[in-house]
Design an enzyme around this catalytic site. Structure first.
Site, PDB file in Angstrom:
ATOM      1  N   ASP A  30      34.683  50.247  50.257  1.00  0.00           N
ATOM      2  CA  ASP A  30      35.721  49.553  51.284  1.00  0.00           C
ATOM      3  C   ASP A  30      36.889  50.293  51.272  1.00  0.00           C
ATOM      4  O   ASP A  30      37.289  50.563  49.773  1.00  0.00           O
ATOM      5  CB  ASP A  30      35.893  48.085  50.847  1.00  0.00           C
ATOM      6  CG  ASP A  30      36.466  47.193  51.983  1.00  0.00           C
ATOM      7  OD1 ASP A  30      35.778  46.237  52.691  1.00  0.00           O
ATOM      8  OD2 ASP A  30      37.712  47.603  52.099  1.00  0.00           O
ATOM      9  N   ILE A  31      37.592  50.548  51.981  1.00  0.00           N
ATOM     10  CA  ILE A  31      38.731  51.427  52.119  1.00  0.00           C
ATOM     11  C   ILE A  31      40.060  50.441  51.244  1.00  0.00           C
ATOM     12  O   ILE A  31      40.882  50.897  50.888  1.00  0.00           O
ATOM     13  CB  ILE A  31      39.209  51.893  53.549  1.00  0.00           C
ATOM     14  CG1 ILE A  31      40.090  52.935  53.360  1.00  0.00           C
ATOM     15  CG2 ILE A  31      39.824  50.720  54.243  1.00  0.00           C
ATOM     16  CD1 ILE A  31      40.207  53.520  54.739  1.00  0.00           C
ATOM     17  N   ASN A  86      31.331  37.943  56.813  1.00  0.00           N
ATOM     18  CA  ASN A  86      32.209  37.297  57.960  1.00  0.00           C
ATOM     19  C   ASN A  86      31.697  37.361  59.154  1.00  0.00           C
ATOM     20  O   ASN A  86      31.307  38.533  59.669  1.00  0.00           O
ATOM     21  CB  ASN A  86      33.626  38.040  57.581  1.00  0.00           C
ATOM     22  CG  ASN A  86      34.348  37.851  56.235  1.00  0.00           C
ATOM     23  OD1 ASN A  86      34.242  36.555  55.892  1.00  0.00           O
ATOM     24  ND2 ASN A  86      34.787  38.791  55.870  1.00  0.00           N
ATOM     25  N   GLY A  92      36.727  34.993  60.078  1.00  0.00           N
ATOM     26  CA  GLY A  92      37.536  36.236  59.908  1.00  0.00           C
ATOM     27  C   GLY A  92      36.792  37.584  59.770  1.00  0.00           C
ATOM     28  O   GLY A  92      37.558  38.401  58.800  1.00  0.00           O
ATOM     29  N   GLN A  93      36.013  37.851  60.670  1.00  0.00           N
ATOM     30  CA  GLN A  93      35.464  39.128  60.797  1.00  0.00           C
ATOM     31  C   GLN A  93      36.456  39.963  61.626  1.00  0.00           C
ATOM     32  O   GLN A  93      37.038  39.760  62.527  1.00  0.00           O
ATOM     33  CB  GLN A  93      34.151  39.151  61.702  1.00  0.00           C
ATOM     34  CG  GLN A  93      33.439  40.438  61.699  1.00  0.00           C
ATOM     35  CD  GLN A  93      32.199  40.263  62.255  1.00  0.00           C
ATOM     36  OE1 GLN A  93      31.697  39.314  62.793  1.00  0.00           O
ATOM     37  NE2 GLN A  93      31.429  41.477  62.356  1.00  0.00           N
ATOM     38  N   HIS A  99      28.373  43.448  58.592  1.00  0.00           N
ATOM     39  CA  HIS A  99      28.289  44.134  57.174  1.00  0.00           C
ATOM     40  C   HIS A  99      28.162  42.940  56.119  1.00  0.00           C
ATOM     41  O   HIS A  99      28.793  42.101  56.282  1.00  0.00           O
ATOM     42  CB  HIS A  99      29.297  45.103  57.082  1.00  0.00           C
ATOM     43  CG  HIS A  99      30.741  44.510  57.499  1.00  0.00           C
ATOM     44  ND1 HIS A  99      31.061  44.056  58.630  1.00  0.00           N
ATOM     45  CD2 HIS A  99      31.845  44.020  56.552  1.00  0.00           C
ATOM     46  CE1 HIS A  99      32.388  43.644  58.725  1.00  0.00           C
ATOM     47  NE2 HIS A  99      32.605  43.264  57.736  1.00  0.00           N
ATOM     48  N   HIS A 101      29.617  42.247  52.538  1.00  0.00           N
ATOM     49  CA  HIS A 101      30.328  42.870  51.311  1.00  0.00           C
ATOM     50  C   HIS A 101      29.745  42.381  50.386  1.00  0.00           C
ATOM     51  O   HIS A 101      29.166  41.530  49.876  1.00  0.00           O
ATOM     52  CB  HIS A 101      31.493  41.771  51.419  1.00  0.00           C
ATOM     53  CG  HIS A 101      32.715  42.284  52.548  1.00  0.00           C
ATOM     54  ND1 HIS A 101      33.560  43.060  52.800  1.00  0.00           N
ATOM     55  CD2 HIS A 101      32.518  41.741  53.739  1.00  0.00           C
ATOM     56  CE1 HIS A 101      34.103  43.207  53.582  1.00  0.00           C
ATOM     57  NE2 HIS A 101      33.603  42.155  54.480  1.00  0.00           N
TER      58      HIS A 101
HETATM   59  P1  5GP Z   1      35.572  42.122  57.859  1.00  0.00           P
HETATM   60  O1  5GP Z   1      36.889  41.461  57.526  1.00  0.00           O
HETATM   61  O2  5GP Z   1      35.200  42.429  59.131  1.00  0.00           O
HETATM   62  O3  5GP Z   1      34.613  41.352  56.955  1.00  0.00           O
HETATM   63  O4  5GP Z   1      35.516  43.190  56.811  1.00  0.00           O
HETATM   64  C1  5GP Z   1      35.895  44.583  57.379  1.00  0.00           C
HETATM   65  C2  5GP Z   1      36.319  45.543  55.999  1.00  0.00           C
HETATM   66  O5  5GP Z   1      36.286  46.856  56.346  1.00  0.00           O
HETATM   67  C3  5GP Z   1      37.580  45.314  55.331  1.00  0.00           C
HETATM   68  O6  5GP Z   1      37.276  44.687  53.980  1.00  0.00           O
HETATM   69  C4  5GP Z   1      38.236  46.562  55.339  1.00  0.00           C
HETATM   70  O7  5GP Z   1      39.033  46.880  54.440  1.00  0.00           O
HETATM   71  C5  5GP Z   1      37.052  47.507  55.556  1.00  0.00           C
HETATM   72  N1  5GP Z   1      37.369  48.731  56.465  1.00  0.00           N
HETATM   73  C6  5GP Z   1      38.093  48.740  57.777  1.00  0.00           C
HETATM   74  N2  5GP Z   1      38.175  50.117  57.997  1.00  0.00           N
HETATM   75  C7  5GP Z   1      37.531  50.824  57.376  1.00  0.00           C
HETATM   76  C8  5GP Z   1      37.295  52.107  56.979  1.00  0.00           C
HETATM   77  O8  5GP Z   1      37.779  52.884  58.087  1.00  0.00           O
HETATM   78  N3  5GP Z   1      36.775  52.536  56.044  1.00  0.00           N
HETATM   79  C9  5GP Z   1      36.261  51.699  55.222  1.00  0.00           C
HETATM   80  N4  5GP Z   1      35.633  52.168  54.037  1.00  0.00           N
HETATM   81  N5  5GP Z   1      36.310  50.559  55.001  1.00  0.00           N
HETATM   82  C10 5GP Z   1      37.049  49.811  56.120  1.00  0.00           C
END
Ligand code: 5GP
Ligand code: ZN
Length: 115
Positions: A30-31, A86, A92-93, A99, A101
């Site tokens: 994760d970034i 999520n 909260g997605q 994906h 986590h």
């Molecule tokens: P969500 O909230 O959709 O479950 O999680 C999305 C996740 O993707 C977040 O934890 C966010 O930090 C990560 N993320 C968003 N954009 C990027 C990216 O460009 N690269 C990486 N490695 N992670 C990302």
């Protein structure tokens, strides 16, 4: 081709810190990690969220869950880890490519704050 950011990471079109790859799955850090270890496991197939899955995805989802602890252990999470999916705006997605986590290695707080 599509504009999905996670599809682009899985295709190598934008940089990602890869954890794992096979024909069907991809994992990358994760970034913006919330713990010392925080990576995501995704199908290469673009599925927007868990809301969109059906029986045709059952084997793929099973493969992801079987792989998750293997990758977690490889990342040093021998004592356990948290998995989070999520789903949709209500869950909260933020990135609409399914994906999981995988999070651990630090002080993991209660899953949901009760306040
Ligand atoms: P969500 O909230 O959709 O479950 O999680 C999305 C996740 O993707 C977040 O934890 C966010 O930090 C990560 N993320 C968003 N954009 C990027 C990216 O460009 N690269 C990486 N490695 N992670 C990302
Ligand atoms: Zn995608």
């Amino acid at each position: 081709m599509n504009d999905c950011i996670f599809c682009k990471i899985a295709r190598g079109e934008i940089p990602g810190k890869k954890v794992y790859e096979d024909e069907e799955l991809f994992a990358f850090h994760d970034i913006n990690p919330v713990a010392p270890v925080h990576f995501m496991l995704i199908p290469k197939l673009h599925v927007a969220s868990l809301m969109e899955v059906d029986n045709s995805h059952a084997a793929l989802l099973g493969k992801m869950l079987v792989l998750a602890p293997k990758l977690a252990k490889e990342q040093g999470l021998n004592n356990g880890f948290r998995t989070v999916i999520n789903t949709g705006k209500g869950g909260g997605q933020e990135v609409f490519h399914l994906h999981i986590h995988i999070i651990g290695g630090g002080n993991i707080p209660p899953m949901v704050r009760r306040d």
